[in-house]
Write a protein that holds these residues in place. Structure first.
Motif, PDB file in Angstrom:
ATOM      1  N   GLY A  50     -34.467  27.307   5.328  1.00 23.20           N
ATOM      2  CA  GLY A  50     -35.686  27.102   6.114  1.00 23.20           C
ATOM      3  C   GLY A  50     -35.520  25.983   7.133  1.00 23.20           C
ATOM      4  N   VAL A  51     -34.871  24.894   6.716  1.00 23.36           N
ATOM      5  CA  VAL A  51     -34.599  23.776   7.630  1.00 23.36           C
ATOM      6  C   VAL A  51     -33.713  24.248   8.773  1.00 23.36           C
ATOM      7  N   PHE A  52     -32.647  24.985   8.436  1.00 21.05           N
ATOM      8  CA  PHE A  52     -31.743  25.488   9.477  1.00 21.05           C
ATOM      9  C   PHE A  52     -32.472  26.443  10.423  1.00 21.05           C
ATOM     10  N   SER A  53     -33.358  27.265   9.891  1.00 20.93           N
ATOM     11  CA  SER A  53     -34.123  28.184  10.734  1.00 20.93           C
ATOM     12  C   SER A  53     -34.976  27.411  11.745  1.00 20.93           C
ATOM     13  N   CYS A  54     -35.636  26.362  11.280  1.00 24.97           N
ATOM     14  CA  CYS A  54     -36.437  25.530  12.198  1.00 24.97           C
ATOM     15  C   CYS A  54     -35.547  24.891  13.258  1.00 24.97           C
ATOM     16  N   ARG A  55     -34.391  24.396  12.829  1.00 20.51           N
ATOM     17  CA  ARG A  55     -33.478  23.757  13.785  1.00 20.51           C
ATOM     18  C   ARG A  55     -32.964  24.756  14.812  1.00 20.51           C
ATOM     19  N   ILE A  56     -32.660  25.965  14.388  1.00 16.71           N
ATOM     20  CA  ILE A  56     -32.170  26.994  15.313  1.00 16.71           C
ATOM     21  C   ILE A  56     -33.249  27.344  16.340  1.00 16.71           C
ATOM     22  N   LYS A  57     -34.484  27.452  15.896  1.00 12.48           N
ATOM     23  CA  LYS A  57     -35.600  27.817  16.783  1.00 12.48           C
ATOM     24  C   LYS A  57     -36.100  26.637  17.606  1.00 12.48           C
ATOM     25  N   GLY A  58     -35.585  25.430  17.318  1.00  4.06           N
ATOM     26  CA  GLY A  58     -36.029  24.248  18.042  1.00  4.06           C
ATOM     27  C   GLY A  58     -37.411  23.789  17.638  1.00  4.06           C
ATOM     28  N   GLU A  59     -37.837  24.180  16.439  1.00  3.86           N
ATOM     29  CA  GLU A  59     -39.165  23.818  15.958  1.00  3.86           C
ATOM     30  C   GLU A  59     -39.099  22.562  15.105  1.00  3.86           C
ATOM     31  N   GLU A  60     -40.260  21.960  14.925  1.00  2.04           N
ATOM     32  CA  GLU A  60     -40.352  20.827  14.015  1.00  2.04           C
ATOM     33  C   GLU A  60     -40.147  21.355  12.591  1.00  2.04           C
ATOM     34  N   ILE A  61     -39.438  20.596  11.772  1.00  2.24           N
ATOM     35  CA  ILE A  61     -39.154  21.038  10.408  1.00  2.24           C
ATOM     36  C   ILE A  61     -40.420  20.893   9.576  1.00  2.24           C
ATOM     37  N   PHE A  62     -40.865  22.008   9.031  1.00  2.00           N
ATOM     38  CA  PHE A  62     -42.090  22.020   8.246  1.00  2.00           C
ATOM     39  C   PHE A  62     -41.950  21.127   7.024  1.00  2.00           C
ATOM     40  N   GLU A  63     -43.035  20.486   6.661  1.00  2.00           N
ATOM     41  CA  GLU A  63     -43.043  19.579   5.506  1.00  2.00           C
ATOM     42  C   GLU A  63     -42.648  20.307   4.222  1.00  2.00           C
ATOM     43  N   TRP A  64     -42.994  21.587   4.123  1.00  2.00           N
ATOM     44  CA  TRP A  64     -42.683  22.362   2.922  1.00  2.00           C
ATOM     45  C   TRP A  64     -41.175  22.435   2.684  1.00  2.00           C
ATOM     46  N   TYR A  65     -40.394  22.460   3.769  1.00  2.00           N
ATOM     47  CA  TYR A  65     -38.935  22.553   3.638  1.00  2.00           C
ATOM     48  C   TYR A  65     -38.305  21.210   3.285  1.00  2.00           C
ATOM     49  N   GLN A  66     -39.006  20.127   3.548  1.00  2.00           N
ATOM     50  CA  GLN A  66     -38.438  18.799   3.301  1.00  2.00           C
ATOM     51  C   GLN A  66     -38.658  18.416   1.839  1.00  2.00           C
ATOM     52  N   ASN A  67     -37.580  18.214   1.145  1.00  2.00           N
ATOM     53  CA  ASN A  67     -37.659  17.826  -0.256  1.00  2.00           C
ATOM     54  C   ASN A  67     -36.524  16.844  -0.524  1.00  2.00           C
ATOM     55  N   ASP A  68     -36.756  15.593  -0.142  1.00  2.00           N
ATOM     56  CA  ASP A  68     -35.705  14.581  -0.232  1.00  2.00           C
ATOM     57  C   ASP A  68     -35.183  14.409  -1.656  1.00  2.00           C
ATOM     58  N   GLN A  69     -36.079  14.465  -2.624  1.00  2.00           N
ATOM     59  CA  GLN A  69     -35.661  14.280  -4.018  1.00  2.00           C
ATOM     60  C   GLN A  69     -34.738  15.427  -4.450  1.00  2.00           C
ATOM     61  N   LEU A  70     -35.067  16.646  -4.090  1.00  2.00           N
ATOM     62  CA  LEU A  70     -34.239  17.797  -4.428  1.00  2.00           C
ATOM     63  C   LEU A  70     -32.886  17.712  -3.734  1.00  2.00           C
ATOM     64  N   PHE A  71     -32.891  17.385  -2.445  1.00  2.00           N
ATOM     65  CA  PHE A  71     -31.645  17.332  -1.686  1.00  2.00           C
ATOM     66  C   PHE A  71     -30.762  16.162  -2.103  1.00  2.00           C
ATOM     67  N   SER A  72     -31.360  15.042  -2.468  1.00  2.00           N
ATOM     68  CA  SER A  72     -30.564  13.852  -2.793  1.00  2.00           C
ATOM     69  C   SER A  72     -29.715  14.054  -4.046  1.00  2.00           C
ATOM     70  N   GLN A  73     -30.155  14.906  -4.974  1.00  2.00           N
ATOM     71  CA  GLN A  73     -29.355  15.128  -6.168  1.00  2.00           C
ATOM     72  C   GLN A  73     -28.051  15.863  -5.868  1.00  2.00           C
ATOM     73  N   PHE A  74     -27.962  16.473  -4.682  1.00  2.00           N
ATOM     74  CA  PHE A  74     -26.733  17.140  -4.260  1.00  2.00           C
ATOM     75  C   PHE A  74     -25.945  16.293  -3.252  1.00  2.00           C
ATOM     76  N   ASN A  75     -26.381  15.047  -3.090  1.00  2.00           N
ATOM     77  CA  ASN A  75     -25.703  14.100  -2.209  1.00  2.00           C
ATOM     78  C   ASN A  75     -25.622  14.622  -0.771  1.00  2.00           C
ATOM     79  N   LEU A  76     -26.729  15.174  -0.293  1.00  2.00           N
ATOM     80  CA  LEU A  76     -26.795  15.670   1.079  1.00  2.00           C
ATOM     81  C   LEU A  76     -27.338  14.580   1.993  1.00  2.00           C
ATOM     82  N   SER A  77     -26.749  14.454   3.152  1.00  2.00           N
ATOM     83  CA  SER A  77     -27.199  13.477   4.133  1.00  2.00           C
ATOM     84  C   SER A  77     -28.488  13.978   4.782  1.00  2.00           C
ATOM     85  N   LEU A  78     -29.587  13.298   4.475  1.00  2.00           N
ATOM     86  CA  LEU A  78     -30.878  13.750   4.989  1.00  2.00           C
ATOM     87  C   LEU A  78     -30.983  13.573   6.500  1.00  2.00           C
ATOM     88  N   ASP A  79     -30.383  12.505   7.028  1.00  2.00           N
ATOM     89  CA  ASP A  79     -30.405  12.297   8.478  1.00  2.00           C
ATOM     90  C   ASP A  79     -29.744  13.463   9.196  1.00  2.00           C
TER      91      ASP A  79
END
Length: 101
Positions: A50-79
């Motif tokens: 979903g994040v990649f889809s927003c980035r491809i379309k040039g849209e703002e990333i919807f809050e629903w797709y942002q889940n820092d706690q979920l992503f951080s457990q996989f050591n993904l760079s949020l920036d």
């Protein structure tokens, strides 16, 4: 119910579920079942798509797709994940490698 019976029941229910899922309509979910992905792995991957889809379309990333706690457990760079630039195939491969080991 003892553990052995419970495991057998779960395996049977998984078998029934695989017969109900149309693999042609939902190939990712069949793949996830076959490879025994964990719930957090599937959730993270779908949100990243979903994040990649927003980035491809040039849209703002919807809050629903942002889940820092979920992503951080996989050591993904949020920036990098929430960057406004177009995602690349290399970035997708890197994310997949981190989520699915």
């Amino acid at each position: 119910m003892d553990v052995v019976k419970e495991v057998k029941l779960l395996k049977y229910q998984m078998s029934l579920m695989k017969h109900m899922i149309n693999a042609e309509e939902h190939p990712f979910f069949m793949f996830a079942i076959d490879h025994e992905f964990e719930e957090n792995q599937v959730k993270a991957f779908l949100k990243i798509l979903g994040v990649f889809s927003c980035r491809i379309k040039g849209e703002e990333i919807f809050e629903w797709y942002q889940n820092d706690q979920l992503f951080s457990q996989f050591n993904l760079s949020l920036d990098k994940l929430y960057a406004s630039e177009q995602p690349t195939l290399e970035e997708l491969k890197s994310v997949v490698a981190k989520i699915f080991y």
